[in-house]
Design an enzyme around this catalytic site. Structure first.
Site, PDB file in Angstrom:
ATOM      1  N   SER A 584      91.891 118.332 139.845  1.00 34.47           N
ATOM      2  CA  SER A 584      93.216 118.526 139.061  1.00 34.47           C
ATOM      3  C   SER A 584      93.284 119.639 139.577  1.00 34.47           C
ATOM      4  O   SER A 584      93.168 120.899 140.810  1.00 34.47           O
ATOM      5  CB  SER A 584      93.312 117.488 138.428  1.00 34.47           C
ATOM      6  OG  SER A 584      94.521 117.531 138.324  1.00 34.47           O
ATOM      7  N   ASP A 669      97.732 108.220 143.462  1.00 31.98           N
ATOM      8  CA  ASP A 669      97.741 109.570 142.571  1.00 31.98           C
ATOM      9  C   ASP A 669      99.203 109.589 142.177  1.00 31.98           C
ATOM     10  O   ASP A 669      99.911 110.324 143.009  1.00 31.98           O
ATOM     11  CB  ASP A 669      96.803 110.907 143.208  1.00 31.98           C
ATOM     12  CG  ASP A 669      96.174 111.599 142.278  1.00 31.98           C
ATOM     13  OD1 ASP A 669      97.129 111.533 141.011  1.00 31.98           O
ATOM     14  OD2 ASP A 669      95.314 112.547 141.787  1.00 31.98           O
ATOM     15  N   HIS A 704      94.767 109.271 139.996  1.00 32.99           N
ATOM     16  CA  HIS A 704      94.628 110.364 140.134  1.00 32.99           C
ATOM     17  C   HIS A 704      92.869 110.063 139.224  1.00 32.99           C
ATOM     18  O   HIS A 704      92.013 111.011 139.251  1.00 32.99           O
ATOM     19  CB  HIS A 704      95.313 111.367 138.595  1.00 32.99           C
ATOM     20  CG  HIS A 704      94.706 112.206 138.362  1.00 32.99           C
ATOM     21  ND1 HIS A 704      95.590 113.217 139.832  1.00 32.99           N
ATOM     22  CD2 HIS A 704      94.893 112.607 137.119  1.00 32.99           C
ATOM     23  CE1 HIS A 704      94.879 114.619 139.181  1.00 32.99           C
ATOM     24  NE2 HIS A 704      94.555 114.502 138.091  1.00 32.99           N
TER      25      HIS A 704
END
Length: 732
Positions: A584, A669, A704
């Site tokens: 991330s 995501d 995610h």
């Protein structure tokens, strides 16, 4: 988009092989019937399989102009998830990754079995007591999802299953339950369900007496619901199209969600809103939060038809959070320049900041992370010298003021679930790089601690085989960067140890040195595992965060590079055996460091990487934008545009050698859109000058957080570990 290239065209480029044809002559045969001779040529075909060729994404130049500066984005077209050509490209990349990693499939399977084999299949959380019930989560052998359950009165009472997520997940490729919240009368359950992995939950309700779901359902929420004291009114948070939490609604059971009343709208796109109930059960609190400011409203939980009142109006730079005890609100805040935060109190009847008074003063060397209020005691979670401390104070006796002793050099600790307001026992969680996750009850009166559970590592795990320590690298500006290390005892500092260095370094999120049974698969193969506690996190106090964001963001990247160089200088490893990992915002870190110092790393694992910083931060229609302006800056302002552009990984890809890289993402995501890593890989493929591996793996059914379920997520971990083990010739 016209003239679509079919999926088969992409996949076909992966399966091509050269056919070598050898042609020779054999003696002629005499055929008397025709009195002619013919020479028969015979062909022998041998096949050699060529190296798989990566997909080549087409270029469709798009001009992006801001502040008179124009960027050309050849892969902008990949941001159309409904386009069959985009899906075809992602599938082709997946096929290429599979082919390139085919020789490690046995290793991947072995790693997966190792990782899963250490997990206790039939397991149960430590129960906690609330309103006469013991609540816990348990797993059944071989099942992917938890069972949420409770028992009334004692732990020997019959079990009541609230939600069996295994049953709810049947037939779904993704499932996540969230926000289990029982009504004050213990009869009703509200919970959220996400079946797509976009973190958009539908709230459902269950009658715990009959076991039946109520017809009420509320889509497009954060998943949590907060009960008023009337047992029929709930408050919840709605998401907007960009997935920002922007409205609070009130729902009455038995009525359609379309009739729900809006009680708060957060119109400022740089803020998000949320709702919770104080531990005292006295107040419903609606909060609004941005990076640089907060605002809270309160309502008596027994008066759901009342009007929320503001505690303290928002002011830029004033951060605070709220809890309740007695006739006062307790405020953790940075008021009056308290960079590391302090604790204040104010009368409920006069909650504005003019009436706030210090309870715990600000300290330059201690970050106040949070509090837990009990009737007789106050527990504080603090951070000093990069390590969490838990401090205990007694309300009516100032002499009672002490810290819990954890007894290790580097560790992770935090205050756990403590719903019982009257308890004298504090529940806390503890682990270290060598100590599995442990749950304790600590008697704040006698100072006795009771170990309730330590994570069982199935197999022959022995913590005595491993050693953990903390060392410090020095940044160019003289700042000391903590590094936590763990490895098998007997390590030789000969510069020849394969090493995986992990970091995050954003949003003030501190990376604690906690335990992971997963990483034993690396440690037992001779790896050093290291965590760089770089600026942008908050390990060393609030200033640590401030020094690693906005126009100081590059400190995050150079700190990681300095940590890497220090590990090499101290002969833990060398550039041919050093690997970097981040996800991330930590994936942004990976993208930045491989542009800045690609020579330092043999390989890089970049998970759901935020790498197209400028384009994303200019697009307010997608998540991770408006609420992030105080983290990264707003590129609509030229100074931030120029600074972001100077480090944005996608914009700074160059024609040069890069390390071996495995990039992972999820099609759904919600935080970092899949097209950022996809575009980054496509551009790297086009420009890099090396023959190192560059692989993109897209989970076509997840977001995610990767795959749902207890075990499936480790398939990707096994792929990542096999990738780096292969690069140091450990294929078994």
């Amino acid at each position: 988009m016209k003239n679509l290239k079919p999926a088969a065209a992409y996949v076909g480029t992966l399966l091509s092989a050269s056919l070598v044809v050898a042609t020779g002559c054999s003696p002629g045969n005499t055929t008397t019937a025709t009195n002619t001779t013919t020479t028969e040529q015979t062909a022998t075909a041998t096949t050699t399989v060529a190296e798989p060729q990566p997909p080549v994404a087409k270029k469709v130049p798009k001009q992006l102009t801001q502040h008179g500066h124009t960027r050309t984005d050849n892969y902008y077209w990949l941001n159309q998830p409904e386009d069959p050509e985009v899906i075809a490209y992602l599938n082709a990349e997946n096929a290429y990754t599979k082919q390139m990693m085919a020789h490690t499939e046995a290793l991947q399977e072995k790693l997966y079995n190792e990782i899963v084999g250490r997990i206790k299949q039939k397991d149960e959380s430590v129960p906690f007591k609330e309103d006469g019930y013991w609540y816990y989560t348990r797993f059944e052998e071989g099942k992917e999802y938890p069972i949420y359950a409770r028992k009334k009165g004692t732990l020997t009472a019959p079990e009541e299953i609230m939600v069996n997520a295994n049953e709810r997940a049947e037939g779904l490729s993704y499932y996540a339950a969230s926000g289990m919240n029982v009504s004050p009368n213990n009869q009703l359950l509200a919970f959220g369900e996400d079946t797509v992995s976009r973190r958009k939950y539908t709230i459902r309700f269950k009658d715990l007496k009959t076991g039946k779901l109520l017809p009420d359902h509320i889509p497009n929420t954060t998943g949590g619901a907060v009960w008023a004291n009337d047992n029929k009114t709930v408050y919840y948070t709605m998401k907007d199209p960009a997935l920002r939490s922007f409205k609070i609604f009130k729902h009455t059971l038995g009525t359609p969600a379309t009739q729900d009343k809006e009680v708060y709208h957060e119109a400022d796109e740089t803020f998000s809103t949320f709702v919770y109930k104080t531990k005292s059960d006295k107040y419903i609190i609606v909060g609004s939060s941005s990076t640089m400011a907060n605002e809270y409203r309160y309502l008596d939980a027994s008066n759901p038809n009342g009007t929320f009142k503001v505690i303290q109006p928002r002011e830029r730079g004033l951060e605070y959070s709220v809890d309740h005890f007695g006739d006062k609100f307790y405020i953790v805040t940075n008021k009056d320049g308290a960079t590391n935060f302090k604790l204040m109190q104010t009368p409920v009847t006069k909650p504005g900041k003019a009436n706030w008074k210090d309870v715990i003063a600000h300290r330059e060397d201690v970050l106040l992370e949070g509090i837990e209020i009990f009737k007789d005691y106050l527990a504080l979670q603090e951070r000093k010298n990069g390590l969490t401390q838990i401090r205990i104070k007694k309300w009516n006796d100032p002499k009672v003021d002490y810290h819990i002793d954890f007894g290790e050099e580097t560790y992770a600790a935090n205050i756990g679930m403590n719903p019982d307001f009257d308890s004298k026992e504090l529940r806390y969680e503890y682990s270290s790089l060598t100590t599995p996750n442990s749950t304790y009850d600590f008697n704040m009166q006698t100072k006795e601690k009771q170990l309730l559970k330590r994570q069982e590592v199935v197999g022959d795990f022995d913590p005595e085989r491993y050693e953990a320590k903390r060392i410090y690298a020095t940044a160019d500006d003289g700042t000391k960067i903590p590094i936590s290390l763990v490895y098998r005892k007997g390590l030789k500092l000969d510069g020849n140890n394969p090493t995986l260095l992990y970091a995050y370094g954003s949003y003030g999120n501190s990376t604690n040195a906690g335990f992971s049974s997963v990483r034993l698969s690396l440690l037992d193969r001779g790896f050093v595992y290291a965590i760089a506690h770089i600026r942008g996190g908050q390990e060393m106090g609030r200033k640590w965060y401030e020094e690693g964001k906005m126009l100081k963001k590059k400190n995050t990247f150079t700190d990681f590079i300095d940590a890497s160089e220090y590990l090499i200088a101290q002969k833990y490893t060398n550039p041919d055996k050093l690997f970097a990992q981040g996800g991330s915002a930590g994936g942004l870190l990976m993208g930045a460091v491989v542009n800045m110092r690609p020579d330092l790393y043999k390989g890089v694992l970049a998970a759901v990487p935020f790498v197209d910083v400028v384009t994303t931060m200019l697009d307010t229609s997608i998540p991770l934008t408006t609420g992030e302006f105080d983290e990264w800056g707003n590129p609509a302002e030229k100074q931030y545009y120029d600074y972001m552009l100077s480090y944005s990984p996608y914009d700074n890809v160059e024609a040069k050698d890069y390390p071996n890289m495995l990039v992972t993402t999820g099609l759904h995501d919600s935080q970092v859109q899949y097209w950022e890593p996809a575009k980054w890989v496509a551009k790297l493929r086009d420009m890099k000058t090396d023959d190192n591996m560059l692989l993109l793996h897209t989970n076509m059914e997840a977001g995610h957080g990767g795959a749902s379920g207890r075990f499936q997520r480790y398939k990707e971990t096994a792929l990542q570990y096999a990738f780096i083990l292969n690069l140091v010739n450990q294929n078994k």
